[in-house]
Design a protein around this motif. Structure first.
Motif, PDB file in Angstrom:
ATOM      1  N   PRO A   1      74.278  57.316  -4.242  1.00 60.70           N
ATOM      2  CA  PRO A   1      74.023  58.801  -3.976  1.00 60.70           C
ATOM      3  C   PRO A   1      75.638  59.406  -4.799  1.00 60.70           C
ATOM      4  CG  PRO A   1      74.747  57.722  -2.133  1.00 60.70           C
ATOM      5  CD  PRO A   1      74.319  56.600  -2.858  1.00 60.70           C
ATOM      6  N   TYR A   2      76.790  58.605  -4.810  1.00 61.31           N
ATOM      7  CA  TYR A   2      77.933  59.136  -5.412  1.00 61.31           C
ATOM      8  C   TYR A   2      78.788  58.157  -5.691  1.00 61.31           C
ATOM      9  CZ  TYR A   2      79.616  58.721  -0.782  1.00 61.31           C
ATOM     10  OH  TYR A   2      80.181  58.316   0.486  1.00 61.31           O
ATOM     11  N   GLY A   3      79.684  58.360  -6.605  1.00 58.50           N
ATOM     12  CA  GLY A   3      80.698  57.329  -6.718  1.00 58.50           C
ATOM     13  C   GLY A   3      82.164  58.064  -6.512  1.00 58.50           C
ATOM     14  N   VAL A   4      83.112  57.231  -6.267  1.00 53.84           N
ATOM     15  CA  VAL A   4      84.491  57.468  -5.993  1.00 53.84           C
ATOM     16  C   VAL A   4      85.504  57.363  -6.988  1.00 53.84           C
ATOM     17  CG1 VAL A   4      86.378  57.337  -4.200  1.00 53.84           C
ATOM     18  CG2 VAL A   4      84.073  57.574  -3.545  1.00 53.84           C
ATOM     19  N   ARG A   5      86.569  58.134  -7.447  1.00 48.38           N
ATOM     20  CA  ARG A   5      87.668  57.900  -8.263  1.00 48.38           C
ATOM     21  C   ARG A   5      88.696  58.011  -7.587  1.00 48.38           C
ATOM     22  NH1 ARG A   5      87.512  61.258 -12.522  1.00 48.38           N
ATOM     23  NH2 ARG A   5      89.434  62.364 -12.200  1.00 48.38           N
ATOM     24  N   THR A   6      89.601  57.249  -7.595  1.00 49.68           N
ATOM     25  CA  THR A   6      91.256  57.486  -7.055  1.00 49.68           C
ATOM     26  C   THR A   6      92.295  57.336  -7.926  1.00 49.68           C
ATOM     27  OG1 THR A   6      92.568  56.978  -5.103  1.00 49.68           O
ATOM     28  CG2 THR A   6      91.215  55.251  -6.184  1.00 49.68           C
ATOM     29  N   SER A   7      93.102  58.333  -7.942  1.00 46.07           N
ATOM     30  CA  SER A   7      94.324  58.079  -8.701  1.00 46.07           C
ATOM     31  C   SER A   7      95.545  59.186  -8.100  1.00 46.07           C
ATOM     32  CB  SER A   7      94.228  58.462 -10.073  1.00 46.07           C
ATOM     33  OG  SER A   7      93.734  60.011 -10.264  1.00 46.07           O
ATOM     34  N   LEU A   8      96.183  59.664  -8.823  1.00 49.83           N
ATOM     35  CA  LEU A   8      97.204  60.709  -8.521  1.00 49.83           C
ATOM     36  C   LEU A   8      96.725  61.948  -8.358  1.00 49.83           C
ATOM     37  CD1 LEU A   8     100.627  59.481 -10.385  1.00 49.83           C
ATOM     38  CD2 LEU A   8      99.547  58.692  -8.286  1.00 49.83           C
TER      39      LEU A   8
ATOM     40  N   PRO B   1      92.578  61.353  -4.000  1.00 49.87           N
ATOM     41  CA  PRO B   1      93.963  60.883  -4.568  1.00 49.87           C
ATOM     42  C   PRO B   1      94.053  59.667  -3.685  1.00 49.87           C
ATOM     43  CG  PRO B   1      94.043  62.699  -2.716  1.00 49.87           C
ATOM     44  CD  PRO B   1      92.593  62.750  -3.049  1.00 49.87           C
ATOM     45  N   LEU B   2      94.976  58.732  -4.223  1.00 52.86           N
ATOM     46  CA  LEU B   2      95.428  57.609  -3.754  1.00 52.86           C
ATOM     47  C   LEU B   2      95.656  57.510  -2.383  1.00 52.86           C
ATOM     48  CD1 LEU B   2      97.348  55.842  -6.655  1.00 52.86           C
ATOM     49  CD2 LEU B   2      95.314  54.851  -5.615  1.00 52.86           C
ATOM     50  N   TYR B   3      96.555  58.400  -1.989  1.00 51.33           N
ATOM     51  CA  TYR B   3      97.185  58.645  -0.547  1.00 51.33           C
ATOM     52  C   TYR B   3      96.044  58.819   0.299  1.00 51.33           C
ATOM     53  CZ  TYR B   3      97.379  63.474  -1.648  1.00 51.33           C
ATOM     54  OH  TYR B   3      96.758  65.028  -2.158  1.00 51.33           O
ATOM     55  N   ALA B   4      94.970  59.235   0.048  1.00 49.80           N
ATOM     56  CA  ALA B   4      93.890  59.495   1.059  1.00 49.80           C
ATOM     57  C   ALA B   4      92.634  58.695   0.944  1.00 49.80           C
ATOM     58  CB  ALA B   4      93.242  61.146   1.017  1.00 49.80           C
ATOM     59  N   ILE B   5      92.811  57.540   0.171  1.00 53.51           N
ATOM     60  CA  ILE B   5      91.726  56.581   0.087  1.00 53.51           C
ATOM     61  C   ILE B   5      91.271  55.829   1.395  1.00 53.51           C
ATOM     62  CG2 ILE B   5      93.046  54.617  -0.393  1.00 53.51           C
ATOM     63  CD1 ILE B   5      89.816  55.620  -2.382  1.00 53.51           C
ATOM     64  N   GLY B   6      92.121  56.028   2.471  1.00 52.40           N
ATOM     65  CA  GLY B   6      91.559  55.621   3.485  1.00 52.40           C
ATOM     66  C   GLY B   6      90.713  56.540   4.288  1.00 52.40           C
ATOM     67  N   ASN B   7      90.670  57.794   3.904  1.00 59.91           N
ATOM     68  CA  ASN B   7      89.699  58.524   4.493  1.00 59.91           C
ATOM     69  C   ASN B   7      88.355  58.673   4.200  1.00 59.91           C
ATOM     70  OD1 ASN B   7      91.972  59.508   5.864  1.00 59.91           O
ATOM     71  ND2 ASN B   7      92.390  61.330   4.721  1.00 59.91           N
ATOM     72  N   LEU B   8      87.953  57.490   3.462  1.00 60.09           N
ATOM     73  CA  LEU B   8      86.466  57.336   2.628  1.00 60.09           C
ATOM     74  C   LEU B   8      85.460  57.507   3.886  1.00 60.09           C
ATOM     75  CD1 LEU B   8      86.552  54.966  -0.527  1.00 60.09           C
ATOM     76  CD2 LEU B   8      86.089  57.647  -0.244  1.00 60.09           C
ATOM     77  N   GLY B   9      86.009  56.689   4.841  1.00 57.90           N
ATOM     78  CA  GLY B   9      84.853  56.618   6.113  1.00 57.90           C
ATOM     79  C   GLY B   9      84.460  57.869   6.722  1.00 57.90           C
ATOM     80  N   LYS B  10      84.938  59.145   6.323  1.00 59.11           N
ATOM     81  CA  LYS B  10      84.817  60.346   7.014  1.00 59.11           C
ATOM     82  C   LYS B  10      83.675  60.965   6.023  1.00 59.11           C
ATOM     83  CE  LYS B  10      89.347  61.254   8.805  1.00 59.11           C
ATOM     84  NZ  LYS B  10      90.791  62.081   8.767  1.00 59.11           N
ATOM     85  N   LEU B  11      83.304  60.447   4.923  1.00 60.40           N
ATOM     86  CA  LEU B  11      82.215  61.048   3.905  1.00 60.40           C
ATOM     87  C   LEU B  11      81.031  60.780   5.037  1.00 60.40           C
ATOM     88  CD1 LEU B  11      83.168  60.041   0.452  1.00 60.40           C
ATOM     89  CD2 LEU B  11      83.249  62.240   1.368  1.00 60.40           C
TER      90      LEU B  11
END
Length: 440
Positions: free
Chosen positions: A410-417, A430-440
């Motif tokens: 349904p979607y993809g995720v990119r993470t960087s600065l 952003p890299l600093y928020a990658i741990g929040n993916l579970g909230k999607l």
């Protein structure tokens, strides 16, 4: 001088466990020096009495587990030997480095069966080696919990950045963080990449913000971890394990090639890496065709990448220039040695439930003459979500789009600065928020 305790997420889970009426003994897994014992001691503040027994340091206590494993009798003997009160509901009994006494591991199941009212926690840094010899030590009678070094969110809170972290948690691809606060978060992220999440190093940084002192602490920590190699398996030479460890660092970012390690056979290096995995120092990222769930159904152990448990240890072993990471705004410079990929993988593990031991997966197109690769694929409910660690913009995500089209994600995720954003079906974290993916 006693260091101030820095709160961990697992503290709440342990406290919740302590209040449950039907609480099984807890077996706390994790690599050496990631804070397992400290978290248990923090929990002990909620009990009237606390008895900690370290089976590596106290060999005499092993004798109490050599005869019948009767929990109440064991506790009576422990109470006398350590002149300590053991009262159900008021005492926390902690068996540390329990792998040094396999009979004590076996005894845990009987605590649940015959003495369930007593709170018992066991931990071990080389626990998996002992459990290999006890495959059915207590299934259904013991709760396992898995612990890792500090996550980025824990690091931010340790640095007193609660308000900024709250703002990050309230942000999303459809609601980006204010640019000023995004830049603030990036600066803290860069610090985390070079410091890592090992408690002793984080504590030093929180105390004095001295990066050089933190690097010295990392070097000392690496020496300590290396000194443990001799304990992994008597018939596996320490030098071979060290060679495998170095190879994981040098081959970061790509499929691991056992044949590239000189002087040893592929079989020997494979065995050594399995030992490093058991010790929690090396984490597997396995290839999955990702045609359906669970991802492990199409996992291929012959195609694996490996990451280290901590970016601080990783950058120290690589010998990166701290200034390159701390002062650069260029992603490729910050990501030297694939340090960002290392962080993303570990953040995915650190933000999972403590009662789960997750396997990480990546995807690579298997068709001839068509190279495409996605750094991580995760399962969210019945959906398979691809994650790329990239510096590009929407025009440079061919692999991500290819995966989404083939697998109907349904979607993809990119993470960087980059700040939170969204480009069609690509959600940017952003890299600093990658741990929040579970909230999607």
């Amino acid at each position: 001088m006693k260091r101030t305790y820095l709160n961990r997420k697992i503290d709440n889970d342990l406290l919740t466990w302590s209040k449950e009426k039907d609480h099984k003994p807890v077996l706390l897994h994790g690599a050496r020096q990631i804070g397992k014992s400290s978290s248990v001691r923090k929990l002990a503040e909620y009990f009237d009495h606390f008895l900690e027994i370290n089976f590596e340091q106290n060999k005499k206590v092993h004798g109490l587990f050599e005869s019948d494993l009767i929990p109440k009798q064991i506790c009576t003997h422990l109470s006398v030997q350590f002149n300590q009160t053991i009262t159900p509901g008021k005492t926390l009994l902690f068996f540390d480095e329990i792998q040094a006494c396999p009979r004590a591991i076996t005894a845990l199941r009987y605590f649940y069966e015959d003495y369930p009212e007593l709170h018992v926690i066991a931990a071990g840094s080389l626990l998996e080696f002992a459990l290999e010899q006890l495959p059915s030590f207590g299934v259904g009678r013991i709760s396992s919990m898995f612990m890792y070094p500090f996550s980025f969110s824990e690091f931010m809170l340790a640095c007193g950045e609660e308000r900024l972290w709250d703002m990050i948690c309230q942000s999303s691809p459809s609601k980006p963080l204010h640019p000023v606060f995004h830049e603030m978060a990036l600066e803290i992220l860069k610090q985390f990449l070079v410091i890592g999440g090992m408690p002793a190093v984080v504590s030093k940084y929180v105390e004095n913000k001295d990066f050089l002192e933190c690097q010295a602490a990392l070097s000392e920590l690496i020496n300590t971890l290396r000194s443990d190699f001799v304990k992994y398996k008597q018939r596996t030479p320490e030098l071979r394990i060290s060679a495998a460890f170095e190879a994981v660092v040098q081959q970061s970012g790509g499929k691991f090639n056992y044949a590239k390690v000189e002087h040893y056979t592929s079989k020997q290096i494979k065995e050594s890496i399995e030992l490093l995995q058991n010790a929690g120092l090396v984490i597997s990222v396995m290839h999955s065709s990702a045609n359906g769930i669970p991802l492990g159904a199409e996992g291929n152990p012959k195609k694996q990448k490996f990451i280290l448990l901590d970016t601080g240890i990783f950058q120290r072993l690589l010998g990166l220039q701290l200034s390159d990471v701390l002062f650069s705004k260029d992603f490729s410079t910050v990501n030297k040695g694939f340090i960002a990929e290392q962080m993303v993988g570990m953040e995915l593990l650190k933000t999972s439930l403590f009662y789960e031991q997750k396997q990480l997966y990546y995807w690579q197109r298997e068709a001839l003459n068509s190279h495409a690769e996605v750094d991580y694929v995760i399962q969210q409910g019945e959906k398979i979500i691809p994650i790329e660690v990239k510096s590009g913009t929407s025009g440079k995500m061919q692999s991500l789009h290819l995966f989404m089209n083939e697998k109907q994600s349904p979607y993809g995720v990119r993470t960087s600065l980059e700040n939170f954003a969204q480009y069609g079906k690509i959600k940017v974290f952003p890299l600093y928020a990658i741990g929040n993916l579970g909230k999607l």
